[in-house]
Design a protein around this motif. Structure first.
Motif, PDB file in Angstrom:
ATOM      1  N   LEU A  90       0.826  -1.208   0.000  1.00  0.00           N
ATOM      2  CA  LEU A  90       0.000   0.000   0.000  1.00  0.00           C
ATOM      3  C   LEU A  90       0.863   1.261   0.000  1.00  0.00           C
ATOM      4  O   LEU A  90       0.597   2.216  -0.742  1.00  0.00           O
ATOM      5  N   ARG A  91       1.892   1.265   0.820  1.00  0.00           N
ATOM      6  CA  ARG A  91       2.766   2.445   0.888  1.00  0.00           C
ATOM      7  C   ARG A  91       3.524   2.643  -0.420  1.00  0.00           C
ATOM      8  O   ARG A  91       3.768   3.785  -0.844  1.00  0.00           O
ATOM      9  N   ARG A  94       1.184   4.214  -2.873  1.00  0.00           N
ATOM     10  CA  ARG A  94       0.833   5.581  -2.490  1.00  0.00           C
ATOM     11  C   ARG A  94       1.786   6.604  -3.100  1.00  0.00           C
ATOM     12  O   ARG A  94       1.461   7.805  -3.206  1.00  0.00           O
ATOM     13  N   THR A 101      -6.154   3.320  -3.894  1.00  0.00           N
ATOM     14  CA  THR A 101      -6.182   1.974  -3.331  1.00  0.00           C
ATOM     15  C   THR A 101      -7.367   1.790  -2.402  1.00  0.00           C
ATOM     16  O   THR A 101      -7.777   2.716  -1.696  1.00  0.00           O
ATOM     17  N   VAL A 103      -9.152  -1.296   0.319  1.00  0.00           N
ATOM     18  CA  VAL A 103      -9.008  -2.575   1.026  1.00  0.00           C
ATOM     19  C   VAL A 103     -10.390  -3.014   1.484  1.00  0.00           C
ATOM     20  O   VAL A 103     -11.093  -2.266   2.174  1.00  0.00           O
ATOM     21  N   ASP A 118      -1.001  -0.345   8.923  1.00  0.00           N
ATOM     22  CA  ASP A 118      -0.943  -0.729   7.502  1.00  0.00           C
ATOM     23  C   ASP A 118      -2.065  -0.064   6.709  1.00  0.00           C
ATOM     24  O   ASP A 118      -1.857   0.455   5.607  1.00  0.00           O
ATOM     25  N   ALA A 122      -4.008   3.341   2.825  1.00  0.00           N
ATOM     26  CA  ALA A 122      -5.032   3.159   1.791  1.00  0.00           C
ATOM     27  C   ALA A 122      -5.854   4.434   1.620  1.00  0.00           C
ATOM     28  O   ALA A 122      -5.932   5.267   2.522  1.00  0.00           O
TER      29      ALA A 122
END
Length: 279
Positions: A90-91, A94, A101, A103, A118, A122
């Motif tokens: 995710l990072r 980004r 993104t 989730v 984490d 997102a």
């Protein structure tokens, strides 16, 4: 070769979604009766590394060079927050401001500080609550013994801390969680959450259990009206509709489409709304 990606998925909630599956099929911390990916084969509450994150990142780079979905969505054949690789990927995504993104999570691991950290990378979290009554919750969301009070407390805390958008889904099963008292209790709880949208959903494809059937349009409408009558803002509660058709269709990648079909059933009408055909 794509081993960890699937799609682009014709999503009723996200438009065109490129799916990322970070767990092995079907690994989850619940065994929900309505799950369109089927019954849970590996029931676990333990996080781990199920896929090579370097491979996932490589596949994402290749796929995103070919087309841009509305969202890169972490879902697939299980619960994505079980993956220890989730935050890093995710990072990484980004860093590209052209990529959004999402989730999709059942929220059971919101109790874990590492999971919460984490998810902060997102853009959108899609989580759910189907009942605030223990008996109903357990019948729908089977699995490890769940402390429902702790679950709802953690959901509320996460919603208050997450800086992006949150869509809260309630999956309706007629005769189980559609009664007026059930809905009243649930509405009272949802009013305490900071969310972007509350979405009412029902079965669109085959679920894990044969006895779960789609709720009728009349039932869905009645529930929405009941929620509004209880003081919930009409503009924030919606019934999830059909997939929207794209003006410019996408050329399908055979491997990504096969990966998608392997996870759940899709109707041809859904495919025709987003993919170019050979006709």
């Amino acid at each position: 070769m794509y081993r960890h990606l699937f799609g682009p998925v014709p999503s009723r909630r996200l438009g065109v979604s490129l799916g990322v599956d970070l767990v092995t099929a079907k690994t989850c911390n619940l065994d929900c009766v309505f799950c369109e990916c089927g019954k849970t084969e590996k029931l676990t509450l333990t996080r781990g590394v199920f896929k090579d994150p370097a491979e996932v990142k490589k596949e994402l780079k290749e796929a995103l060079a070919a087309f841009r979905p509305n969202y890169v969505t972490f879902s697939g054949a299980g619960e994505p927050t079980l993956s220890l690789s989730l935050g890093g990927i995710l990072r990484d995504l980004r860093q590209d401001d052209r990529v959004k993104t999402a989730v999709i999570t059942n929220g059971l691991l919101f109790s874990d500080p590492a999971v919460r950290e984490d998810l902060m990378a997102a853009d959108l979290i899609l989580t759910k609550i189907n009942s605030v009554r223990k008996e109903t919750f357990d019948r729908i969301c089977r699995g490890a013994e769940t402390d429902l009070t702790a679950f709802t407390d953690n959901l509320r805390a996460f919603c208050g801390a997450f800086p992006g958008e949150i869509y809260l889904e309630t999956f309706i099963i007629e005769g189980l969680n559609d009664g007026d008292e059930e809905i009243a209790d649930l509405t009272a709880f949802v009013k305490t959450l900071r969310i972007t949208k509350w979405q009412l959903n029902t079965l669109a494809r085959a679920g894990a259990e044969d006895w779960v059937a789609p709720a009728s349009p009349g039932v869905m409408k009645r529930i929405r009206e009941k929620i509004i009558s209880l003081g919930y803002a009409a503009e924030k509660i919606e019934i999830i509709g059909e997939v929207r058709e794209l003006a410019e269709k996408i050329a399908p990648d055979a491997e990504l489409v096969k990966n998608m079909r392997d996870k759940r059933e899709y109707g041809e009408d859904e495919f025709k709304k987003i993919f170019k055909t050979s006709d």
